[in-house]
Motif scaffolding. Structure first.
Motif, PDB file in Angstrom:
ATOM      1  N   LEU A   1     -63.944 -60.121 -30.427  1.00 55.02           N
ATOM      2  CA  LEU A   1     -65.022 -60.095 -29.447  1.00 55.02           C
ATOM      3  C   LEU A   1     -64.484 -59.517 -28.141  1.00 55.02           C
ATOM      4  CD1 LEU A   1     -67.969 -60.855 -28.783  1.00 55.02           C
ATOM      5  CD2 LEU A   1     -67.106 -63.077 -28.010  1.00 55.02           C
ATOM      6  N   TYR A   2     -65.085 -58.433 -27.682  1.00 56.13           N
ATOM      7  CA  TYR A   2     -64.650 -57.722 -26.475  1.00 56.13           C
ATOM      8  C   TYR A   2     -65.556 -58.127 -25.310  1.00 56.13           C
ATOM      9  CZ  TYR A   2     -62.136 -54.634 -29.734  1.00 56.13           C
ATOM     10  OH  TYR A   2     -61.312 -54.130 -30.712  1.00 56.13           O
ATOM     11  N   TYR A   3     -64.947 -58.665 -24.246  1.00 54.42           N
ATOM     12  CA  TYR A   3     -65.737 -59.063 -23.081  1.00 54.42           C
ATOM     13  C   TYR A   3     -64.803 -59.368 -21.921  1.00 54.42           C
ATOM     14  CZ  TYR A   3     -69.743 -61.022 -20.571  1.00 54.42           C
ATOM     15  OH  TYR A   3     -70.747 -61.231 -19.659  1.00 54.42           O
ATOM     16  N   TRP A   4     -65.413 -59.613 -20.773  1.00 57.94           N
ATOM     17  CA  TRP A   4     -64.667 -60.090 -19.611  1.00 57.94           C
ATOM     18  C   TRP A   4     -63.938 -61.396 -19.970  1.00 57.94           C
ATOM     19  CZ3 TRP A   4     -66.168 -58.825 -14.139  1.00 57.94           C
ATOM     20  CH2 TRP A   4     -67.029 -57.716 -14.062  1.00 57.94           C
ATOM     21  N   PRO A   5     -62.944 -61.795 -19.191  1.00 55.12           N
ATOM     22  CA  PRO A   5     -62.313 -63.108 -19.401  1.00 55.12           C
ATOM     23  C   PRO A   5     -63.183 -64.218 -18.804  1.00 55.12           C
ATOM     24  CG  PRO A   5     -61.255 -61.989 -17.559  1.00 55.12           C
ATOM     25  CD  PRO A   5     -62.247 -61.009 -18.127  1.00 55.12           C
ATOM     26  N   ALA A   6     -64.413 -64.319 -19.302  1.00 61.35           N
ATOM     27  CA  ALA A   6     -65.412 -65.221 -18.725  1.00 61.35           C
ATOM     28  C   ALA A   6     -66.453 -65.563 -19.787  1.00 61.35           C
ATOM     29  CB  ALA A   6     -66.088 -64.550 -17.520  1.00 61.35           C
ATOM     30  N   THR A   7     -67.305 -66.535 -19.468  1.00 59.07           N
ATOM     31  CA  THR A   7     -68.344 -66.954 -20.417  1.00 59.07           C
ATOM     32  C   THR A   7     -69.433 -65.882 -20.518  1.00 59.07           C
ATOM     33  OG1 THR A   7     -69.328 -68.242 -18.604  1.00 59.07           O
ATOM     34  CG2 THR A   7     -67.915 -69.409 -20.183  1.00 59.07           C
ATOM     35  N   GLY A   8     -70.317 -65.813 -19.525  1.00 61.21           N
ATOM     36  CA  GLY A   8     -71.310 -64.750 -19.448  1.00 61.21           C
ATOM     37  C   GLY A   8     -72.138 -64.563 -20.708  1.00 61.21           C
ATOM     38  N   ARG A   9     -72.400 -63.309 -21.046  1.00 63.50           N
ATOM     39  CA  ARG A   9     -73.234 -62.976 -22.200  1.00 63.50           C
ATOM     40  C   ARG A   9     -72.493 -63.101 -23.531  1.00 63.50           C
ATOM     41  NH1 ARG A   9     -78.187 -61.073 -21.230  1.00 63.50           N
ATOM     42  NH2 ARG A   9     -78.711 -60.344 -19.134  1.00 63.50           N
TER      43      ARG A   9
ATOM     44  N   GLN B   1     -61.245 -65.050  -9.383  1.00 59.03           N
ATOM     45  CA  GLN B   1     -62.064 -65.722 -10.382  1.00 59.03           C
ATOM     46  C   GLN B   1     -63.394 -64.980 -10.460  1.00 59.03           C
ATOM     47  OE1 GLN B   1     -64.746 -67.537 -11.241  1.00 59.03           O
ATOM     48  NE2 GLN B   1     -64.064 -69.111 -12.661  1.00 59.03           N
ATOM     49  N   VAL B   2     -63.857 -64.716 -11.679  1.00 61.95           N
ATOM     50  CA  VAL B   2     -65.024 -63.865 -11.869  1.00 61.95           C
ATOM     51  C   VAL B   2     -66.245 -64.385 -11.121  1.00 61.95           C
ATOM     52  CG1 VAL B   2     -66.652 -62.962 -13.586  1.00 61.95           C
ATOM     53  CG2 VAL B   2     -64.202 -63.023 -14.103  1.00 61.95           C
ATOM     54  N   TYR B   3     -66.479 -65.702 -11.153  1.00 62.15           N
ATOM     55  CA  TYR B   3     -67.725 -66.257 -10.618  1.00 62.15           C
ATOM     56  C   TYR B   3     -67.567 -66.977  -9.281  1.00 62.15           C
ATOM     57  CZ  TYR B   3     -69.267 -65.505 -15.462  1.00 62.15           C
ATOM     58  OH  TYR B   3     -69.572 -64.962 -16.674  1.00 62.15           O
ATOM     59  N   ARG B   4     -66.468 -66.790  -8.587  1.00 67.56           N
ATOM     60  CA  ARG B   4     -66.298 -67.527  -7.325  1.00 67.56           C
ATOM     61  C   ARG B   4     -67.303 -67.065  -6.281  1.00 67.56           C
ATOM     62  NH1 ARG B   4     -62.369 -70.659  -5.618  1.00 67.56           N
ATOM     63  NH2 ARG B   4     -60.960 -69.975  -7.267  1.00 67.56           N
ATOM     64  N   ASP B   5     -67.434 -65.772  -6.103  1.00 66.78           N
ATOM     65  CA  ASP B   5     -68.395 -65.204  -5.158  1.00 66.78           C
ATOM     66  C   ASP B   5     -68.506 -63.714  -5.451  1.00 66.78           C
ATOM     67  OD1 ASP B   5     -66.096 -64.024  -3.953  1.00 66.78           O
ATOM     68  OD2 ASP B   5     -65.876 -65.753  -2.632  1.00 66.78           O
ATOM     69  N   LEU B   6     -69.378 -63.030  -4.724  1.00 66.43           N
ATOM     70  CA  LEU B   6     -69.607 -61.611  -4.974  1.00 66.43           C
ATOM     71  C   LEU B   6     -68.344 -60.794  -4.724  1.00 66.43           C
ATOM     72  CD1 LEU B   6     -71.459 -59.236  -5.607  1.00 66.43           C
ATOM     73  CD2 LEU B   6     -72.187 -59.246  -3.196  1.00 66.43           C
ATOM     74  N   GLU B   7     -67.614 -61.122  -3.675  1.00 65.56           N
ATOM     75  CA  GLU B   7     -66.404 -60.362  -3.354  1.00 65.56           C
ATOM     76  C   GLU B   7     -65.377 -60.465  -4.484  1.00 65.56           C
ATOM     77  OE1 GLU B   7     -62.911 -60.168   0.112  1.00 65.56           O
ATOM     78  OE2 GLU B   7     -64.600 -61.559   0.293  1.00 65.56           O
ATOM     79  N   SER B   8     -65.181 -61.673  -5.004  1.00 67.34           N
ATOM     80  CA  SER B   8     -64.223 -61.873  -6.088  1.00 67.34           C
ATOM     81  C   SER B   8     -64.685 -61.146  -7.354  1.00 67.34           C
ATOM     82  CB  SER B   8     -64.049 -63.364  -6.362  1.00 67.34           C
ATOM     83  OG  SER B   8     -63.115 -63.580  -7.398  1.00 67.34           O
TER      84      SER B   8
END
Length: 297
Positions: A74-82, A109-116
Motif C-alpha cells: 500500500l503506497y501512501y503518506w506516512p499517515a492515516t488519511g485516505r 508531523q503531517v497533521y499538526r498544522d498547515l505549515e507542517s
C-alpha cells in the motif's frame, strides 16, 4: 336403400379407439405406476437441487475472489488519511501488507498544522515518492493511495475501498444492500474534507465544525444506522461500517475529542468494529502506531 358398413379390424372391438391412442396414459393406474412416478419425481428434484448448488458454488467462487496472503503493498503518506480504510479492510481479511511511504523531515508531523503539512508535502523525499507513484500507477496525479497486488497496481481511493471490500467479502452482492453501502460511502466522502478544511482554515472554523457540521453529518449517520437495526448499516458487517468507524476515529474524534458522545449508535459501532480480533490486532501493532494521526483542533 343403401346402408352404411363398417370395416372390422381383427383383434379390435367395433367402436374402440385405435391402439396408438392408448399407447400413453398420463394418469398412473396401477400401484406400480404410482411408485415409479414417485421415484422419477424425487430423482428429478434431487438432481435439480444438486445442479443449482453446484452452479451457485461455481458462481460465488468466480465472482468473489479473495485477496492473496502475501505480496500486497500500500503506497501512501506516512499517515492515516485516505489509506486507513484500506489498511483496516486488509487487516480484517487477515492479509499481511507492506506500507510503502517516504521519510518525513525530522520534527514534522503531517497533521499538526498547515505549515507542517506543506513542509512534509514539499520535502525532497515526498516529491520523489510521488514521482515514483505516478510512474507505477500510470496517472498524471500522485496516485496515492495506491494498492499493489501481485505486481498489479490499483488507484483512486473510492475504487480501492470497493476493490478491497469485494476481495475480502465485505461488499454485498445483493443490489439493495450494495446501494446502502454505496450511499454510506458517499456520505463519508462528503464528510472527509471537513476536518482538513478546519485544520487548514479553508472557510470552516473549529466552532462551525463542532456546532454545525458534526450534528449535521454524524447525526445523519446515527439516523441511517438506526434505520437498519442499529448494529450494522446493511444488517450485517460490511465495508460501510468500517468506513464510518475510520472517519469517526481517525478524523472527527481526534479533531474534536468527545464529539461522538451525543451519538450512542455510532459510539457502539466504533466499539464493535475496533473490537473485531483482526482489526484490534492491527490497531495495537507497531505498523499502525507509526503512522501520523490527526491532532485536536
Amino acid at each position: 336403400a343403401t346402408g352404411s358398413s363398417k370395416t372390422v379390424v381383427a383383434g379390435t372391438n367395433v367402436g374402440s379407439p385405435p391402439m396408438s391412442t392408448l399407447a400413453f396414459c398420463p394418469v398412473p393406474h396401477t400401484r406400480r405406476d404410482q411408485i415409479w412416478l414417485g421415484v422419477g419425481l424425487s430423482l428429478g428434484l434431487g438432481l435439480t437441487r444438486l445442479f443449482r448448488r453446484l452452479l451457485s458454488s461455481s458462481s460465488s467462487s468466480t465472482s468473489a475472489p479473495r485477496l492473496p496472503s502475501g505480496n500486497v503493498k500500500l503506497y501512501y503518506w506516512p499517515a492515516t488519511g485516505r489509506a486507513e480504510i484500506v489498511r483496516m479492510l486488509l487487516a480484517e481479511a487477515g492479509v499481511a501488507f507492506e506500507d510503502i511511504t517516504f521519510e518525513k523531515p525530522a520534527g514534522l508531523q503531517v497533521y499538526r498544522d498547515l505549515e507542517s503539512f506543506m513542509a512534509v508535502k514539499g520535502s525532497v523525499a515526498a516529491q520523489k515518492f510521488f514521482v515514483e507513484c505516478r510512474a507505477k500507477g500510470g496517472n498524471s496525479t500522485n496516485n496515492t493511495p495506491m494498492l499493489e497486488i501481485g505486481g498489479q497496481f490499483y488507484t483512486q481511493s473510492t475504487a480501492l475501498y470497493r476493490l478491497a471490500a469485494r476481495l475480502s467479502g465485505l461488499y454485498p452482492q445483493d443490489s439493495e444492500a450494495a446501494y446502502v453501502v454505496d450511499n454510506i460511502l458517499a456520505h463519508c466522502e462528503d464528510m472527509f474534507p471537513l476536518c482538513y478544511n478546519a485544520l487548514f482554515g479553508r472557510e470552516l472554523t473549529k466552532d462551525e465544525l463542532a456546532n454545525v457540521m458534526v450534528p449535521l453529518h454524524l447525526g445523519n449517520l446515527e439516523r441511517l444506522l438506526g434505520l437498519h437495526g442499529g448494529e450494522w448499516f446493511t444488517g450485517s458487517f460490511s465495508v460501510a461500517d468500517v468506513r464510518v468507524v475510520d472517519v469517526c476515529v481517525h478524523l472527527f474524534s481526534r479533531a474534536l475529542p468527545g464529539c461522538l458522545v451525543p451519538f450512542p449508535r455510532l459510539t457502539s459501532l466504533v466499539e464493535r468494529v475496533m473490537a473485531r480480533p483482526k482489526i484490534a490486532a492491527y490497531l495495537a501493532s507497531e505498523q499502525y502506531k507509526k503512522t501520523d494521526k490527526f491532532f485536536p483542533l
